[in-house]
Design a protein around this motif. Structure first.
Motif, PDB file in Angstrom:
ATOM      1  N   ALA A  83       0.841  -1.199   0.000  1.00  0.00           N
ATOM      2  CA  ALA A  83       0.000   0.000   0.000  1.00  0.00           C
ATOM      3  C   ALA A  83       0.875   1.247   0.000  1.00  0.00           C
ATOM      4  CB  ALA A  83      -0.907  -0.008   1.219  1.00  0.00           C
ATOM      5  N   PRO A  84       0.410   2.331  -0.614  1.00  0.00           N
ATOM      6  CA  PRO A  84       1.249   3.532  -0.688  1.00  0.00           C
ATOM      7  C   PRO A  84       1.488   4.166   0.673  1.00  0.00           C
ATOM      8  CG  PRO A  84      -0.966   4.018  -1.462  1.00  0.00           C
ATOM      9  CD  PRO A  84      -0.889   2.529  -1.261  1.00  0.00           C
ATOM     10  N   SER A  85       2.618   4.814   0.805  1.00  0.00           N
ATOM     11  CA  SER A  85       2.930   5.576   2.012  1.00  0.00           C
ATOM     12  C   SER A  85       2.050   6.819   2.076  1.00  0.00           C
ATOM     13  CB  SER A  85       4.403   5.997   1.992  1.00  0.00           C
ATOM     14  OG  SER A  85       4.605   7.014   1.011  1.00  0.00           O
ATOM     15  N   THR A  86       2.234   7.591   3.102  1.00  0.00           N
ATOM     16  CA  THR A  86       1.484   8.836   3.212  1.00  0.00           C
ATOM     17  C   THR A  86       1.951   9.856   2.176  1.00  0.00           C
ATOM     18  OG1 THR A  86       3.036   9.592   4.905  1.00  0.00           O
ATOM     19  CG2 THR A  86       0.981   8.604   5.654  1.00  0.00           C
ATOM     20  N   SER A  87       1.102  10.818   1.955  1.00  0.00           N
ATOM     21  CA  SER A  87       1.396  11.971   1.127  1.00  0.00           C
ATOM     22  C   SER A  87       1.496  13.184   2.049  1.00  0.00           C
ATOM     23  CB  SER A  87       0.311  12.151   0.062  1.00  0.00           C
ATOM     24  OG  SER A  87       0.614  13.215  -0.815  1.00  0.00           O
TER      25      SER A  87
ATOM     26  N   VAL B 141       1.956  18.997   6.357  1.00  0.00           N
ATOM     27  CA  VAL B 141       1.014  18.229   7.159  1.00  0.00           C
ATOM     28  C   VAL B 141       0.878  16.865   6.502  1.00  0.00           C
ATOM     29  CG1 VAL B 141      -1.415  17.982   7.804  1.00  0.00           C
ATOM     30  CG2 VAL B 141      -0.268  20.191   8.077  1.00  0.00           C
ATOM     31  N   ASN B 142       1.032  15.782   7.258  1.00  0.00           N
ATOM     32  CA  ASN B 142       0.865  14.449   6.699  1.00  0.00           C
ATOM     33  C   ASN B 142      -0.571  14.251   6.236  1.00  0.00           C
ATOM     34  OD1 ASN B 142       3.544  13.509   7.206  1.00  0.00           O
ATOM     35  ND2 ASN B 142       3.000  13.324   9.378  1.00  0.00           N
ATOM     36  N   ALA B 143      -0.718  13.532   5.124  1.00  0.00           N
ATOM     37  CA  ALA B 143      -2.038  13.270   4.554  1.00  0.00           C
ATOM     38  C   ALA B 143      -2.001  11.912   3.872  1.00  0.00           C
ATOM     39  CB  ALA B 143      -2.414  14.358   3.544  1.00  0.00           C
ATOM     40  N   PRO B 144      -3.155  11.269   3.713  1.00  0.00           N
ATOM     41  CA  PRO B 144      -3.159   9.994   3.001  1.00  0.00           C
ATOM     42  C   PRO B 144      -2.931  10.202   1.510  1.00  0.00           C
ATOM     43  CG  PRO B 144      -5.390  10.632   3.573  1.00  0.00           C
ATOM     44  CD  PRO B 144      -4.490  11.643   4.212  1.00  0.00           C
ATOM     45  N   ALA B 145      -2.438   9.159   0.867  1.00  0.00           N
ATOM     46  CA  ALA B 145      -2.320   9.200  -0.588  1.00  0.00           C
ATOM     47  C   ALA B 145      -3.706   9.317  -1.203  1.00  0.00           C
ATOM     48  CB  ALA B 145      -1.617   7.937  -1.075  1.00  0.00           C
ATOM     49  N   GLU B 146      -3.743   9.704  -2.466  1.00  0.00           N
ATOM     50  CA  GLU B 146      -5.017   9.847  -3.161  1.00  0.00           C
ATOM     51  C   GLU B 146      -5.696   8.479  -3.337  1.00  0.00           C
ATOM     52  OE1 GLU B 146      -6.719  12.911  -4.974  1.00  0.00           O
ATOM     53  OE2 GLU B 146      -6.006  13.079  -2.914  1.00  0.00           O
ATOM     54  N   PRO B 147      -7.027   8.458  -3.398  1.00  0.00           N
ATOM     55  CA  PRO B 147      -7.732   7.196  -3.625  1.00  0.00           C
ATOM     56  C   PRO B 147      -7.332   6.578  -4.965  1.00  0.00           C
ATOM     57  CG  PRO B 147      -9.256   8.955  -2.982  1.00  0.00           C
ATOM     58  CD  PRO B 147      -7.937   9.609  -3.269  1.00  0.00           C
TER      59      PRO B 147
ATOM     60  N   ALA C 186      -3.242  15.510  -4.473  1.00  0.00           N
ATOM     61  CA  ALA C 186      -3.677  15.403  -5.868  1.00  0.00           C
ATOM     62  C   ALA C 186      -2.673  16.071  -6.807  1.00  0.00           C
ATOM     63  CB  ALA C 186      -5.065  16.025  -6.037  1.00  0.00           C
ATOM     64  N   ASP C 187      -2.100  17.190  -6.386  1.00  0.00           N
ATOM     65  CA  ASP C 187      -1.077  17.856  -7.193  1.00  0.00           C
ATOM     66  C   ASP C 187       0.162  16.977  -7.321  1.00  0.00           C
ATOM     67  OD1 ASP C 187      -2.713  20.144  -7.394  1.00  0.00           O
ATOM     68  OD2 ASP C 187      -1.918  20.937  -5.512  1.00  0.00           O
ATOM     69  N   LEU C 188       0.560  16.343  -6.212  1.00  0.00           N
ATOM     70  CA  LEU C 188       1.713  15.443  -6.253  1.00  0.00           C
ATOM     71  C   LEU C 188       1.431  14.249  -7.159  1.00  0.00           C
ATOM     72  CD1 LEU C 188       2.741  15.511  -2.505  1.00  0.00           C
ATOM     73  CD2 LEU C 188       4.310  15.941  -4.405  1.00  0.00           C
ATOM     74  N   ALA C 189       0.205  13.720  -7.084  1.00  0.00           N
ATOM     75  CA  ALA C 189      -0.147  12.573  -7.918  1.00  0.00           C
ATOM     76  C   ALA C 189      -0.087  12.934  -9.404  1.00  0.00           C
ATOM     77  CB  ALA C 189      -1.537  12.067  -7.550  1.00  0.00           C
ATOM     78  N   ALA C 190      -0.497  14.144  -9.744  1.00  0.00           N
ATOM     79  CA  ALA C 190      -0.449  14.572 -11.138  1.00  0.00           C
ATOM     80  C   ALA C 190       0.992  14.783 -11.605  1.00  0.00           C
ATOM     81  CB  ALA C 190      -1.257  15.861 -11.315  1.00  0.00           C
TER      82      ALA C 190
ATOM     83  N   ARG D 149       0.091   8.184  -6.781  1.00  0.00           N
ATOM     84  CA  ARG D 149      -1.098   8.559  -5.993  1.00  0.00           C
ATOM     85  C   ARG D 149      -0.745   9.646  -4.973  1.00  0.00           C
ATOM     86  NH1 ARG D 149      -3.595   3.065  -3.861  1.00  0.00           N
ATOM     87  NH2 ARG D 149      -4.778   4.573  -2.609  1.00  0.00           N
ATOM     88  N   GLY D 150       0.350  10.351  -5.216  1.00  0.00           N
ATOM     89  CA  GLY D 150       0.775  11.405  -4.304  1.00  0.00           C
ATOM     90  C   GLY D 150       1.632  10.924  -3.161  1.00  0.00           C
ATOM     91  N   ALA D 151       1.848   9.601  -3.040  1.00  0.00           N
ATOM     92  CA  ALA D 151       2.668   9.062  -1.948  1.00  0.00           C
ATOM     93  C   ALA D 151       4.098   9.587  -2.074  1.00  0.00           C
ATOM     94  CB  ALA D 151       2.664   7.542  -1.986  1.00  0.00           C
ATOM     95  N   LEU D 152       4.693   9.888  -0.938  1.00  0.00           N
ATOM     96  CA  LEU D 152       6.033  10.484  -0.940  1.00  0.00           C
ATOM     97  C   LEU D 152       7.153   9.462  -0.922  1.00  0.00           C
ATOM     98  CD1 LEU D 152       5.506  13.385   1.619  1.00  0.00           C
ATOM     99  CD2 LEU D 152       5.591  13.553  -0.875  1.00  0.00           C
ATOM    100  N   TYR D 153       6.890   8.234  -0.437  1.00  0.00           N
ATOM    101  CA  TYR D 153       7.981   7.295  -0.176  1.00  0.00           C
ATOM    102  C   TYR D 153       7.740   5.911  -0.766  1.00  0.00           C
ATOM    103  CZ  TYR D 153       8.425  10.916   3.399  1.00  0.00           C
ATOM    104  OH  TYR D 153       8.495  12.121   4.060  1.00  0.00           O
TER     105      TYR D 153
END
Length: 515
Positions: A301-305, A373-379, A419-423, A429-433
């Protein structure tokens, strides 16, 4: 002379390019964006009265394991200290809680232990010192087996068996912390190291607490001019070695024929190559660049975004180079992120005052402060309601104002959502790691740097071995280059094909800047 195409000019791609060029290969780096660096990017912000634009980092904000970067520069005939100006930060981090508790941590662990004693008491200082010994023990074993060496595999499991008990993989990060640390404030500080690779401390293996050793004992550094100065230095030495870096060159797919990789396709045209190094999310490789059942995927599963912002902040506020604002109940953040798949309702807020951390220029009366701020990856399907990010922004402003770190003259001048990171980074999906390290033996699930199913294909990114974060991405590039040289030999300008690509100095040594 063998030609290698590197897809992506992030830290992993630049590291691979330098090592391969130093080994005598002709290297072309193809980057879809208009700047190098990948997630270690920058943004230009409008100027003030002088109308001169201000540049700010928008990604990583602390240099750790500097010997890893030094190794790359030395492969190119230079050194880290020849290329960038490093800054020792003391205090480096300031941690603040709603109850008024404040804790400063320093570059030197002895100073940090004294600070813990002053802020949290003698018992906390004793626990802190013992915890550093515990984290150091994990790192000394984990570094050669799971970080600096080849990707661990079931086939080499016997080689790792002796290491497993010392890296504490069967206990969670939270369990290991609770067992050793009595102070709730100190527990918050140490739990936060799970977020350094986007994982849940309630489930991630205690092995990841080696990150605390890297940060608290080996020390983090600032870089004059910001992390962008490191990126530019890597690109500079790569070009000195003859590496061609083409920005604005979006790779559409990997070209494969006769059972092996033979190049890439850019703007409908095949760029021939004897080997291809992918410095992109492995999910993008599998979904788009080389969709095939034999192509490796993310491995979990993706890491946090993250939600990010840049505050144009009035100079003179009581800021440390790095500041962390904890909520009243830090554990609720992980329940929001991992149990409910939503941005934290009471998030931890991270700030990097870039003029103080990296001596970056700002505006006449203001400085750039990076917010996270930590956030979940995009759906997997669709995207989150943009209204949730307005709520996050309002919450961040309220928290900063409560601590006197946002005044009426300040303004948020840039922001970015998952969403910007995912694009920007397809497949992520915007995950950072990459994949989150929630499994007990997560290191065995991360894709290795050589794709055995596709001869000529190699992986060098935070989504492959050894993982995400600046130094690990650099090591991923070196590992990919090492595998490629082992398969193809050295180029015409390289040394003997039997000579391995250099290994960095042991990662458990403190940085001295000397060979």
């Amino acid at each position: 002379m063998s030609h290698v195409a590197v897809v992506g000019a992030g830290l992993g791609g630049l590291s691979a390019a330098i090592h391969l060029a130093a080994a005598g290969h002709r290297v072309t780096v193809l980057e879809g964006a208009d700047q190098v660096g990948g997630k270690a990017g920058t943004v230009e912000l409008p100027g003030g009265r002088s109308s001169v634009a201000v540049e700010a980092d928008t990604g990583p904000s602390l240099l750790t394991l500097p010997h890893v970067f030094d190794d790359v520069f030395r492969a190119a005939g230079s050194s880290l200290e020849d290329e960038v100006d490093l800054i020792r930060l003391s205090p480096a981090f300031r941690y603040l809680w709603p109850d008024g508790t404040a804790l400063n941590l320093h570059h030197d662990p002895r100073d940090s232990t004294d600070a813990v004693r002053d802020a949290l008491g003698a018992d906390a200082a004793e626990d802190f010192a013992r915890f550093l010994e515990y984290a150091a023990g994990i790192w000394e074993v984990a570094a050669p087996h799971f970080v600096e060496g080849p990707a661990p595999s079931v086939g080499r499991l016997a080689r790792h068996l002796r290491a497993l008990p010392r890296i504490d993989p069967l206990r969670s990060m939270q369990g290991a912390i609770d067992r050793r640390v009595r102070s709730p404030h100190l527990r918050d500080v140490l739990m936060r190291y799970a977020t350094y690779n986007g994982s849940d401390p309630r489930r991630a293996p205690a092995t990841l607490l080696c990150i605390a050793h890297v940060d608290l004992t080996l020390g983090g550094l600032g870089v004059r001019g910001g992390v962008a100065a490191v990126v530019r230095a890597l690109a500079r030495v790569a070009r000195r070695l003859g590496v061609e870096i083409r920005c604005g060159s979006w790779v559409e797919r990997v070209h494969a024929a006769a059972g092996r990789v033979q190049g890439v396709v850019v703007d409908g045209r095949v760029v021939r190559a004897d080997a291809v190094v992918i410095n992109a999310d492995v999910a993008h490789l599998k979904d788009t660049l080389l969709p095939d059942r034999r192509t490796p995927g993310r491995g979990g599963a993706p890491s946090t975004s993250a939600w990010n912002g840049i505050l144009r902040a009035r100079r003179g506020a009581p800021r440390a180079p790095h500041t962390v604002l904890f909520p009243e109940r830090y554990e609720d953040e992980f329940a929001d992120l991992f149990d409910h798949d939503r941005p934290p309702r009471a998030p931890t807020v991270y700030l990097c005052a870039q003029s103080r951390a990296h001596a970056r220029d700002g505006w006449e009366d203001h400085e750039a402060v990076f917010l996270m701020v930590n956030a979940p990856a995009e759906p997997e399907v669709g995207r989150r309601d943009p209204a949730v990010w307005r709520t996050v922004r309002e919450t961040v402003e309220a928290r900063l104002r409560a601590h006197g770190l946002w005044v009426d003259d300040d303004a948020l001048v840039w922001s970015r959502t998952p969403a910007d990171l995912a694009a920007r980074f397809p497949g992520s999906r915007g995950a950072l790691y990459g994949a989150a390290s929630t499994a007990r033996l997560a290191a065995f699930k991360r894709p290795p740097n050589r794709v055995h199913a596709w001869p000529g294909l190699y992986l060098a990114s935070g989504t492959a071995h050894p993982g995400g974060g600046m130094p690990l991405c650099v090591l991923s590039g070196r590992a990919a280059a090492r595998a490629l040289v082992s398969d193809l030999g050295r180029g015409e300008r390289g040394r003997s094909s039997r000579s391995p690509i250099s290994s960095p100095r042991p990662a458990y040594q403190r940085w001295s800047g000397q060979r």
